[in-house]
Enzyme design. Structure first.
Site, PDB file in Angstrom:
ATOM      1  N   TYR A  50       0.820  -1.232   0.000  1.00  0.00           N
ATOM      2  CA  TYR A  50       0.000   0.000   0.000  1.00  0.00           C
ATOM      3  C   TYR A  50       0.847   1.274   0.000  1.00  0.00           C
ATOM      4  O   TYR A  50       0.346   2.345  -0.310  1.00  0.00           O
ATOM      5  CB  TYR A  50      -0.912   0.057   1.236  1.00  0.00           C
ATOM      6  CG  TYR A  50      -2.065  -0.922   1.272  1.00  0.00           C
ATOM      7  CD1 TYR A  50      -2.318  -1.810   0.233  1.00  0.00           C
ATOM      8  CD2 TYR A  50      -2.923  -0.955   2.368  1.00  0.00           C
ATOM      9  CE1 TYR A  50      -3.369  -2.714   0.287  1.00  0.00           C
ATOM     10  CE2 TYR A  50      -3.990  -1.844   2.429  1.00  0.00           C
ATOM     11  CZ  TYR A  50      -4.199  -2.728   1.393  1.00  0.00           C
ATOM     12  OH  TYR A  50      -5.253  -3.608   1.472  1.00  0.00           O
ATOM     13  N   HIS A 104      -1.998 -11.903   1.793  1.00  0.00           N
ATOM     14  CA  HIS A 104      -2.882 -10.942   1.106  1.00  0.00           C
ATOM     15  C   HIS A 104      -3.889 -11.622   0.175  1.00  0.00           C
ATOM     16  O   HIS A 104      -5.043 -11.228   0.075  1.00  0.00           O
ATOM     17  CB  HIS A 104      -2.032  -9.951   0.315  1.00  0.00           C
ATOM     18  CG  HIS A 104      -2.724  -8.661   0.017  1.00  0.00           C
ATOM     19  ND1 HIS A 104      -2.065  -7.506  -0.241  1.00  0.00           N
ATOM     20  CD2 HIS A 104      -4.042  -8.351  -0.074  1.00  0.00           C
ATOM     21  CE1 HIS A 104      -2.929  -6.528  -0.475  1.00  0.00           C
ATOM     22  NE2 HIS A 104      -4.142  -7.026  -0.383  1.00  0.00           N
TER      23      HIS A 104
HETATM   24  N1  LIG Z   1      -7.280  -7.629   1.614  1.00  0.00           N
HETATM   25  C1  LIG Z   1      -7.585  -7.090   0.465  1.00  0.00           C
HETATM   26  O1  LIG Z   1      -7.405  -7.679  -0.620  1.00  0.00           O
HETATM   27  C2  LIG Z   1      -8.214  -5.734   0.460  1.00  0.00           C
HETATM   28  C3  LIG Z   1      -8.851  -5.265  -0.702  1.00  0.00           C
HETATM   29  C4  LIG Z   1      -9.435  -3.991  -0.668  1.00  0.00           C
HETATM   30  C5  LIG Z   1      -9.373  -3.216   0.485  1.00  0.00           C
HETATM   31  N2  LIG Z   1      -8.720  -3.696   1.594  1.00  0.00           N
HETATM   32  C6  LIG Z   1      -8.629  -2.896   2.842  1.00  0.00           C
HETATM   33  O2  LIG Z   1      -9.932  -2.430   3.192  1.00  0.00           O
HETATM   34  C7  LIG Z   1      -9.923  -1.010   3.271  1.00  0.00           C
HETATM   35  C8  LIG Z   1     -11.275  -0.426   2.901  1.00  0.00           C
HETATM   36  O3  LIG Z   1     -11.672  -0.792   1.601  1.00  0.00           O
HETATM   37  P1  LIG Z   1     -11.645   0.197   0.354  1.00  0.00           P
HETATM   38  O4  LIG Z   1     -10.637   1.259   0.567  1.00  0.00           O
HETATM   39  O5  LIG Z   1     -11.516  -0.674  -0.841  1.00  0.00           O
HETATM   40  O6  LIG Z   1     -13.117   0.803   0.283  1.00  0.00           O
HETATM   41  P2  LIG Z   1     -14.182   1.487   1.264  1.00  0.00           P
HETATM   42  O7  LIG Z   1     -13.652   1.599   2.621  1.00  0.00           O
HETATM   43  O8  LIG Z   1     -15.460   0.741   1.037  1.00  0.00           O
HETATM   44  O9  LIG Z   1     -14.370   2.919   0.598  1.00  0.00           O
HETATM   45  C9  LIG Z   1     -13.421   3.936   0.662  1.00  0.00           C
HETATM   46  C10 LIG Z   1     -14.033   5.173   0.027  1.00  0.00           C
HETATM   47  O10 LIG Z   1     -15.164   5.593   0.808  1.00  0.00           O
HETATM   48  C11 LIG Z   1     -15.042   6.967   1.095  1.00  0.00           C
HETATM   49  N3  LIG Z   1     -15.655   7.199   2.399  1.00  0.00           N
HETATM   50  C12 LIG Z   1     -15.149   6.884   3.615  1.00  0.00           C
HETATM   51  N4  LIG Z   1     -16.018   7.191   4.588  1.00  0.00           N
HETATM   52  C13 LIG Z   1     -17.098   7.742   3.977  1.00  0.00           C
HETATM   53  C14 LIG Z   1     -18.321   8.256   4.452  1.00  0.00           C
HETATM   54  N5  LIG Z   1     -18.599   8.278   5.752  1.00  0.00           N
HETATM   55  N6  LIG Z   1     -19.222   8.735   3.548  1.00  0.00           N
HETATM   56  C15 LIG Z   1     -18.941   8.707   2.231  1.00  0.00           C
HETATM   57  N7  LIG Z   1     -17.803   8.212   1.717  1.00  0.00           N
HETATM   58  C16 LIG Z   1     -16.882   7.733   2.591  1.00  0.00           C
HETATM   59  C17 LIG Z   1     -13.574   7.277   1.075  1.00  0.00           C
HETATM   60  O11 LIG Z   1     -13.382   8.651   0.787  1.00  0.00           O
HETATM   61  P3  LIG Z   1     -12.136   9.535   1.358  1.00  0.00           P
HETATM   62  O12 LIG Z   1     -10.928   8.660   1.364  1.00  0.00           O
HETATM   63  O13 LIG Z   1     -12.088  10.664   0.392  1.00  0.00           O
HETATM   64  O14 LIG Z   1     -12.482   9.994   2.744  1.00  0.00           O
HETATM   65  C18 LIG Z   1     -13.105   6.381  -0.058  1.00  0.00           C
HETATM   66  O15 LIG Z   1     -13.352   6.981  -1.300  1.00  0.00           O
HETATM   67  C19 LIG Z   1      -8.768  -0.625   2.334  1.00  0.00           C
HETATM   68  O16 LIG Z   1      -8.353   0.699   2.522  1.00  0.00           O
HETATM   69  C20 LIG Z   1      -7.746  -1.657   2.704  1.00  0.00           C
HETATM   70  O17 LIG Z   1      -7.144  -1.338   3.943  1.00  0.00           O
HETATM   71  C21 LIG Z   1      -8.155  -4.947   1.601  1.00  0.00           C
END
Ligand SMILES: NC(=O)c1ccc[n+]([C@@H]2O[C@H](COP(=O)([O-])OP(=O)(O)OC[C@H]3O[C@@H](n4cnc5c(N)ncnc54)[C@H](OP(=O)(O)O)[C@@H]3O)[C@@H](O)[C@H]2O)c1
Length: 278
Positions: A50, A104
């Site tokens: 990341y 991962h």
């Molecule tokens: N293990 C894996 O393969 C894997 C895969 C994907 C993700 N992950 C982990 O899971 C975490 C979360 O998943 P993700 O980043 O894919 O997606 P997510 O958390 O579903 O969505 C992130 C998005 O939502 C926005 N957001 C956050 N809070 C909000 C709210 N209260 N209202 C409206 N929009 C909001 C953020 O905007 P801003 O940033 O502009 O605030 C960003 O654009 C990742 O960061 C990572 O650590 C792991």
């Protein structure tokens, strides 16, 4: 339930019920992490790929909160020497141990038996307190357990009302494997859903808060990513309302195996999706 509530892992250790994701949190990482910790975010999720590990370490120190008060999750890649990578992760984070290290994603062949063996060694040496997997199907977890006798503490998978699996939930509950829910906000793609909006209005909260609360009440651990302060404030503020069971059911019934990445790796054969999930 409060933000300080913990879950008991099958290892006997505990893990917070809620966390912060950091994929693409590469802008002002240290400041954002320090702010999130000051709000009480008890868990931070990262990965060797990341680019956020140095910023997380700096943010942790900047926050002034003791190391053992923040739960740190990181990952090794399927091509890594998992033992060496765990050491390198600690160097990047500049801390002595992490709380949880995950594979991962499963490698294209096998269940990652060598990665698992190396993680077991890292755990035995205290580099990581617990070990687990991410993007694993039931079949692959079974293979890993059969080969090592060691049950993962966690399976981190994409998980929201729009994409989840009763079968996986039952399996994980039976093995006391905690599901960490990634992309719990569907990367914002489904926040305008009609049912979500109706429930948000009913409870006087936002669609994002409804999604997070659904996870908390399922016993799964959401790790929403947020760069913006208003989002961080909003996301941690989900412990003062409770969804009625009929609304939990309504949300669970939205399931269409939706994935913001294209497919759910624990439903689809993982090798088909291995290049897209992060
Ligand atoms: N293990 C894996 O393969 C894997 C895969 C994907 C993700 N992950 C982990 O899971 C975490 C979360 O998943 P993700 O980043 O894919 O997606 P997510 O958390 O579903 O969505 C992130 C998005 O939502 C926005 N957001 C956050 N809070 C909000 C709210 N209260 N209202 C409206 N929009 C909001 C953020 O905007 P801003 O940033 O502009 O605030 C960003 O654009 C990742 O960061 C990572 O650590 C792991």
């Amino acid at each position: 339930m409060t933000k300080d509530t913990t879950l008991l892992l099958n290892s006997g250790n505990i893990m917070p019920v809620f966390g912060l994701g950091t994929w693409q949190l590469t802008k002002d990482t240290a400041e954002t992490i320090a702010y999130a910790i000051s709000l009480g975010h008890p868990l931070i999720d990262t990965s060797s790929d990341y680019g956020t590990q140095p910023g997380i370490g700096n943010g942790l120190r900047k926050s002034g909160v003791p190391r053992d008060k923040v739960y740190i999750v990181t990952k090794v890649e399927e091509t890594d020497d998992a033992y060496q990578r765990t050491k390198a992760n600690l160097e990047e984070l500049d801390i002595d141990y992490v709380d949880l290290t995950l594979i991962h994603r499963p490698p294209p062949q096998g269940a990652g038996e060598t990665l698992w063996k190396d993680l077991i060694r890292a755990r035995e040496e205290g580099l990581t307190k617990d070990i687990g997997v991410s993007n694993y199907s039931i079949d692959l977890i079974d293979k890993l357990i059969a080969n090592s006798g060691d049950i993962p503490a966690v399976n981190q998978i994409e998980w929201s009302p729009f994409g989840h699996s009763d079968e996986m939930l039952k399996y994980c509950n039976a093995k006391r494997i905690v599901i960490q829910a990634y992309s719990p906000l569907t990367r914002t793609k489904r926040l305008d859903d009609k049912t979500l909006k109706e429930l948000a209005e009913k409870y006087g909260v936002t669609s994002a808060q409804i999604l997070l609360r659904w996870n908390l009440q399922m016993g799964t651990v959401p790790i929403p990513k947020a760069n913006q302060k208003r989002h961080l404030d909003e996301n941690i503020n989900v412990f003062d309302f409770e969804l009625e069971s009929k609304d939990m059911e309504k949300l669970s019934n939205l399931n269409e195996e939706y994935s913001s990445l294209g497919s759910l790796p624990y439903v689809e054969p993982p090798h088909l999706a291995s290049n897209i999930f992060r």
